[in-house]
Design an enzyme around this catalytic site. Structure first.
Site, PDB file in Angstrom:
ATOM      1  N   ILE A 104     -11.063 -12.473  59.728  1.00  0.00           N
ATOM      2  CA  ILE A 104     -10.410 -13.588  59.033  1.00  0.00           C
ATOM      3  C   ILE A 104     -11.403 -14.670  58.618  1.00  0.00           C
ATOM      4  CG2 ILE A 104      -8.218 -13.129  60.209  1.00  0.00           C
ATOM      5  CD1 ILE A 104      -8.752 -15.533  62.023  1.00  0.00           C
ATOM      6  N   LYS A 105     -12.577 -14.692  59.225  1.00  0.00           N
ATOM      7  CA  LYS A 105     -13.632 -15.673  58.901  1.00  0.00           C
ATOM      8  C   LYS A 105     -13.070 -17.069  58.679  1.00  0.00           C
ATOM      9  CE  LYS A 105     -17.090 -12.361  57.227  1.00  0.00           C
ATOM     10  NZ  LYS A 105     -16.313 -11.101  57.161  1.00  0.00           N
ATOM     11  N   ARG A 106     -12.223 -17.532  59.568  1.00  0.00           N
ATOM     12  CA  ARG A 106     -11.710 -18.881  59.500  1.00  0.00           C
ATOM     13  C   ARG A 106     -12.688 -19.837  60.192  1.00  0.00           C
ATOM     14  NH1 ARG A 106      -8.709 -16.013  56.321  1.00  0.00           N
ATOM     15  NH2 ARG A 106      -6.446 -16.038  56.540  1.00  0.00           N
TER      16      ARG A 106
END
Lengths: 308, 308
Positions: A104-106
């Site tokens: 998700i690379k949040r």
């Protein structure tokens, strides 16, 4: 969860993860036709096609692999129906006892990272009840905002026995633009790696920390250095196969115990049937082609590890 | 879309954006009760409460402001129903002719950024049809992966006349951990700012580029420098109000033409009724309190700009 991941890697003898990053162009005609016949050429139709395609691959490979890594962007592009297919995929993989790494690379300021952490790895409170929004086991996190963007994720991991993989050195061609810039004699990615190692120290599973790192297979020399900077950090290694990484490049991402890394392949596995090498399977048997590609990948990596 | 944003800023005389970042704890009891009565204490109930709360604030403020910035994390934490409330909020704000800045802070390798860009700013192809998944006007983007993580967003913006705000110097306390590190005599955020200015040069609206930057109100001295590094870049400035930024700190984010920046306030506006200053409005009239807080914010910033 890091303990479960390691147990499953040992059991399958496969330090690999299948990237469930479906593109419509990968999905065999018969699956698309069926989905569009039922839902039309709509977002719902695309989501149904993705879901059926994923299910086929998961069914054909789940006994061979410890984990999957769905890339949420590939679902998010189809709006709400796409995200419903993401959730369905996460749930299904968990029902097959696979470890699910949500790619998700949040990452944001503290209060916002806390919301992402709760939604993806924890439970959100609604009045007297609580719910898991997406319920992945691990999530990938972007470190650009520093500690207070990462710590809310760590807190939730601690509570829920989940884990993270924090971007250190990414696999893409231009990753060096900022990540390789030299600060006090060392590239930024080393400083980030050192920070990941520090965050990880207080958050240990039995052998490795549940605060992991992402380091691209496409940069094996940097992987070698980062392996030493972060000795107790599990490294998620994207970029194998379609992006150019090879088994022999990967050995330095692993520790002497044969652990410490898990290598992702997405297109190389899920769209294997489109490669000349697996063309004989045909489109209908796309999932069998994926199974064979998984076996070959395990062999490539095990072979490289045995010959190190 | 940058031209529309500037036209609306001129018309409202308000270089501000309202951050629609709802937390359940901000939402007045009567709205929560009604939503939970209809849907139970469920994700759907939370999503309905958020949507009704947002609608009240948008109705009460839309004639005063040019733009809103929903923070997707605050919706994503409630899973699919939360994201449906996000989409509903985006659509509603667009129907009120507000410019919608999706605060999504996405960013990944090229093919993945392309999927995010298509899902949020563009249209995704499904067979012979195409659909906008979320349909924001602008999106925030994380630059850690370098050019090839940003360019797919720029391509979609060019096609669809949308825009970006790329993280340069974020408003949070630990943003300096990596962003302030010195590279060849200058902090990382300046290098990122320079890159944003370069990306922007070829993607100009009438007066400003549609490739903007995020610089936190909490770092006014850095804002002053970055204003010069990126003369044609529109700056989205978070951190006003609740995070500590004040009107007088903000003047240096603006150019001499009084343009070039748009200041965000979230909690300070949407939960204004909880502040002592606006307590007389009471919980039922929470949206009127928000309207008054918007007026006061416009006055604070206009005043500071007139006195610069």
């Amino acid at each position: 969860m890091i303990n479960k991941l390691i147990t499953k890697i040992r059991k399958t003898n496969a330090p690999i993860v299948v990237g469930l990053d479906p593109m419509l162009s990968y999905i065999p005609r018969h699956i698309q036709d069926k989905a569009f016949a039922e839902y039309g050429e709509t977002l719902e139709g695309a989501a149904e096609a993705i879901w059926q395609y994923n299910k086929g691959i998961v069914d054909a490979t789940c006994d061979l692999i410890p984990a999957v890594k769905p890339q949420i962007a590939m679902y998010e592009q189809f709006g709400i129906p796409g995200l419903m297919a993401y959730k369905k995929t996460v749930d299904y993989c968990k029902s097959k006892d696979l470890v699910v790494i949500g790619d998700i690379k949040r990452g944001d300021i503290g209060s916002t990272s806390a919301a992402y952490a709760v939604g993806h790895l924890g439970k959100v409170q609604v009045g007297s009840k609580s719910y898991a929004g997406f319920g992945e086991d691990f999530a990938t996190v972007n470190p650009y905002l520093g500690s207070d963007g990462v710590k809310p994720f760590i807190e939730v991991c601690k509570e829920e026995k989940k884990g993270l993989f924090i971007l250190v050195k990414t696999s893409n061609p231009s990753s060096g633009e900022f990540q390789d810039r030299i600060i006090d004699g060392r590239p930024l990615y080393e400083w980030v790696g050192e920070k990941v190692a520090q965050w990880g120290e207080d958050h240990m599973g039995d052998e490795y920390s549940y605060i992991g790192a992402v380091v691209g297979a496409t940069y094996p020399e940097m992987g070698k250095i980062l392996r030493k900077v972060m000795p107790k950090t599990f490294i998620l290694v994207p970029g194998y196969g379609a992006q150019g990484g090879k088994g022999a490049d990967l050995v330095h991402f692993f520790n002497e115990d044969g652990l410490g890394a898990i290598v992702n392949s997405s297109r190389g596995i899920i769209a294997a049937y489109k490669q000349e090498k697996y063309a004989s399977f045909g489109e209908l048997a796309y999932a069998d082609a994926s199974r064979q590609a998984v076996k070959n990948m395990i062999e490539d990596i095990s072979g490289a590890l045995n010959n190190r």
